[in-house]
Design a protein around this motif. Structure first.
Motif, PDB file in Angstrom:
ATOM      1  N   VAL A  12       0.838  -1.206   0.000  1.00  0.00           N
ATOM      2  CA  VAL A  12       0.000   0.000   0.000  1.00  0.00           C
ATOM      3  C   VAL A  12       0.869   1.252   0.000  1.00  0.00           C
ATOM      4  CG1 VAL A  12      -1.680   1.339   1.352  1.00  0.00           C
ATOM      5  CG2 VAL A  12      -2.015  -1.119   1.035  1.00  0.00           C
ATOM      6  N   ALA A  13       1.848   1.317   0.885  1.00  0.00           N
ATOM      7  CA  ALA A  13       2.706   2.499   0.969  1.00  0.00           C
ATOM      8  C   ALA A  13       3.437   2.758  -0.344  1.00  0.00           C
ATOM      9  CB  ALA A  13       3.703   2.335   2.115  1.00  0.00           C
ATOM     10  N   TYR A  15       2.568   1.675  -3.409  1.00  0.00           N
ATOM     11  CA  TYR A  15       1.620   2.042  -4.456  1.00  0.00           C
ATOM     12  C   TYR A  15       1.191   3.505  -4.308  1.00  0.00           C
ATOM     13  CZ  TYR A  15      -1.819   1.451  -8.085  1.00  0.00           C
ATOM     14  OH  TYR A  15      -2.514   1.576  -9.259  1.00  0.00           O
ATOM     15  N   VAL A  16       0.941   3.933  -3.072  1.00  0.00           N
ATOM     16  CA  VAL A  16       0.563   5.329  -2.826  1.00  0.00           C
ATOM     17  C   VAL A  16       1.697   6.261  -3.252  1.00  0.00           C
ATOM     18  CG1 VAL A  16       0.083   7.020  -0.993  1.00  0.00           C
ATOM     19  CG2 VAL A  16      -1.137   4.824  -1.045  1.00  0.00           C
ATOM     20  N   ASP A  17       2.921   5.920  -2.891  1.00  0.00           N
ATOM     21  CA  ASP A  17       4.066   6.748  -3.287  1.00  0.00           C
ATOM     22  C   ASP A  17       4.202   6.819  -4.810  1.00  0.00           C
ATOM     23  OD1 ASP A  17       4.596   7.184  -0.601  1.00  0.00           O
ATOM     24  OD2 ASP A  17       6.332   5.835  -0.538  1.00  0.00           O
ATOM     25  N   ARG A  19       1.756   6.473  -7.041  1.00  0.00           N
ATOM     26  CA  ARG A  19       0.646   7.297  -7.556  1.00  0.00           C
ATOM     27  C   ARG A  19       0.905   8.780  -7.318  1.00  0.00           C
ATOM     28  NH1 ARG A  19      -2.882   6.774 -11.002  1.00  0.00           N
ATOM     29  NH2 ARG A  19      -4.485   7.775  -9.773  1.00  0.00           N
ATOM     30  N   ARG A  20       1.408   9.103  -6.128  1.00  0.00           N
ATOM     31  CA  ARG A  20       1.683  10.514  -5.835  1.00  0.00           C
ATOM     32  C   ARG A  20       2.776  11.057  -6.750  1.00  0.00           C
ATOM     33  NH1 ARG A  20       0.716  10.125   0.528  1.00  0.00           N
ATOM     34  NH2 ARG A  20      -1.456  10.824   0.487  1.00  0.00           N
ATOM     35  N   TRP A  67      -7.305  -1.728  -1.980  1.00  0.00           N
ATOM     36  CA  TRP A  67      -7.522  -0.553  -2.841  1.00  0.00           C
ATOM     37  C   TRP A  67      -8.272   0.549  -2.111  1.00  0.00           C
ATOM     38  CZ3 TRP A  67      -3.872  -0.655  -5.858  1.00  0.00           C
ATOM     39  CH2 TRP A  67      -3.486  -1.804  -6.555  1.00  0.00           C
ATOM     40  N   GLU A  69      -7.836   1.204   1.052  1.00  0.00           N
ATOM     41  CA  GLU A  69      -6.785   1.816   1.858  1.00  0.00           C
ATOM     42  C   GLU A  69      -5.910   2.732   1.008  1.00  0.00           C
ATOM     43  OE1 GLU A  69      -3.276   0.500   4.982  1.00  0.00           O
ATOM     44  OE2 GLU A  69      -4.707  -1.010   4.282  1.00  0.00           O
ATOM     45  N   VAL A  70      -5.568   2.290  -0.200  1.00  0.00           N
ATOM     46  CA  VAL A  70      -4.798   3.136  -1.116  1.00  0.00           C
ATOM     47  C   VAL A  70      -5.568   4.430  -1.384  1.00  0.00           C
ATOM     48  CG1 VAL A  70      -3.977   3.354  -3.504  1.00  0.00           C
ATOM     49  CG2 VAL A  70      -3.480   1.269  -2.201  1.00  0.00           C
ATOM     50  N   ARG A  73      -5.607   6.810   1.609  1.00  0.00           N
ATOM     51  CA  ARG A  73      -4.313   7.496   1.807  1.00  0.00           C
ATOM     52  C   ARG A  73      -4.081   8.563   0.749  1.00  0.00           C
ATOM     53  NH1 ARG A  73       0.263   3.283   3.960  1.00  0.00           N
ATOM     54  NH2 ARG A  73      -1.094   2.153   5.400  1.00  0.00           N
ATOM     55  N   LEU A  74      -4.493   8.286  -0.477  1.00  0.00           N
ATOM     56  CA  LEU A  74      -4.320   9.277  -1.535  1.00  0.00           C
ATOM     57  C   LEU A  74      -5.204  10.498  -1.298  1.00  0.00           C
ATOM     58  CD1 LEU A  74      -4.046   6.992  -4.667  1.00  0.00           C
ATOM     59  CD2 LEU A  74      -2.264   8.503  -3.763  1.00  0.00           C
TER      60      LEU A  74
END
Length: 85
Positions: A12-13, A15-17, A19-20, A67, A69-70, A73-74
Protein backbone atom coordinates in the motif's frame (compact mmCIF):
# COMPACT_ATOMS: atom_id res chain seq x y z
CA UNK A 1 -0.96 -15.63 3.06
CA UNK A 2 -1.16 -17.48 -0.26
CA UNK A 3 2.62 -17.31 -0.77
CA UNK A 4 5.54 -15.42 0.67
CA UNK A 5 5.29 -11.81 -0.51
CA UNK A 6 5.86 -8.32 0.77
CA UNK A 7 3.37 -7.35 3.43
CA UNK A 8 0.20 -5.39 2.82
CA UNK A 9 1.56 -2.20 4.41
CA UNK A 10 4.61 -2.21 2.14
CA UNK A 11 2.44 -2.77 -0.94
CA UNK A 12 0.00 0.00 0.00
CA UNK A 13 2.71 2.50 0.97
CA UNK A 14 4.67 1.84 -2.21
CA UNK A 15 1.62 2.04 -4.46
CA UNK A 16 0.56 5.33 -2.83
CA UNK A 17 4.07 6.75 -3.29
CA UNK A 18 4.06 5.69 -6.95
CA UNK A 19 0.65 7.30 -7.56
CA UNK A 20 1.68 10.51 -5.84
CA UNK A 21 4.85 10.69 -7.93
CA UNK A 22 2.71 10.29 -11.04
CA UNK A 23 0.17 12.90 -9.95
CA UNK A 24 2.80 15.61 -9.40
CA UNK A 25 4.39 14.99 -12.79
CA UNK A 26 3.48 17.55 -15.47
CA UNK A 27 2.72 14.67 -17.85
CA UNK A 28 0.67 12.81 -15.20
CA UNK A 29 2.95 9.84 -15.85
CA UNK A 30 5.77 8.53 -13.71
CA UNK A 31 9.20 8.48 -15.28
CA UNK A 32 11.40 5.40 -15.08
CA UNK A 33 13.78 7.37 -12.87
CA UNK A 34 11.03 8.37 -10.44
CA UNK A 35 9.63 4.82 -10.40
CA UNK A 36 13.04 3.40 -9.54
CA UNK A 37 13.54 6.05 -6.83
CA UNK A 38 10.18 5.24 -5.19
CA UNK A 39 10.83 1.50 -5.34
CA UNK A 40 14.30 1.97 -3.86
CA UNK A 41 12.94 4.21 -1.06
CA UNK A 42 10.41 1.51 -0.18
CA UNK A 43 13.00 -1.28 -0.51
CA UNK A 44 10.92 -3.24 -3.02
CA UNK A 45 11.15 -4.25 -6.66
CA UNK A 46 8.54 -4.17 -9.37
CA UNK A 47 8.57 -7.96 -9.09
CA UNK A 48 7.67 -7.71 -5.39
CA UNK A 49 4.58 -5.65 -6.25
CA UNK A 50 3.58 -8.05 -9.00
CA UNK A 51 4.07 -11.07 -6.72
CA UNK A 52 1.83 -9.46 -4.09
CA UNK A 53 -0.89 -8.79 -6.68
CA UNK A 54 -0.56 -12.33 -8.06
CA UNK A 55 -0.74 -13.85 -4.58
CA UNK A 56 -3.74 -11.86 -3.36
CA UNK A 57 -5.51 -11.00 -6.62
CA UNK A 58 -7.87 -13.96 -6.36
CA UNK A 59 -9.17 -12.77 -2.98
CA UNK A 60 -11.61 -10.05 -4.03
CA UNK A 61 -12.53 -9.08 -0.49
CA UNK A 62 -8.90 -8.67 0.57
CA UNK A 63 -7.95 -6.69 -2.53
CA UNK A 64 -11.00 -4.45 -2.17
CA UNK A 65 -9.68 -3.54 1.27
CA UNK A 66 -6.21 -2.92 -0.14
CA UNK A 67 -7.52 -0.55 -2.84
CA UNK A 68 -9.80 1.21 -0.36
CA UNK A 69 -6.78 1.82 1.86
CA UNK A 70 -4.80 3.14 -1.12
CA UNK A 71 -7.67 5.48 -2.00
CA UNK A 72 -8.02 6.70 1.57
CA UNK A 73 -4.31 7.50 1.81
CA UNK A 74 -4.32 9.28 -1.53
CA UNK A 75 -7.24 11.41 -0.34
CA UNK A 76 -5.21 12.65 2.66
CA UNK A 77 -3.00 15.67 2.23
CA UNK A 78 0.68 14.91 1.98
CA UNK A 79 2.59 15.90 5.10
CA UNK A 80 5.40 18.29 4.27
CA UNK A 81 8.45 18.82 6.43
CA UNK A 82 8.39 21.93 8.57
CA UNK A 83 10.44 24.47 6.62
CA UNK A 84 10.85 26.84 9.57
CA UNK A 85 13.77 24.81 10.87
Amino acid sequence: MPQETIDRETFVATYVDLRRAMLVSPQQAISDTDRERVLRQNAVTEGDLIAFADAWGGDASYMTGVWEEVGARLARPVATPDSTG
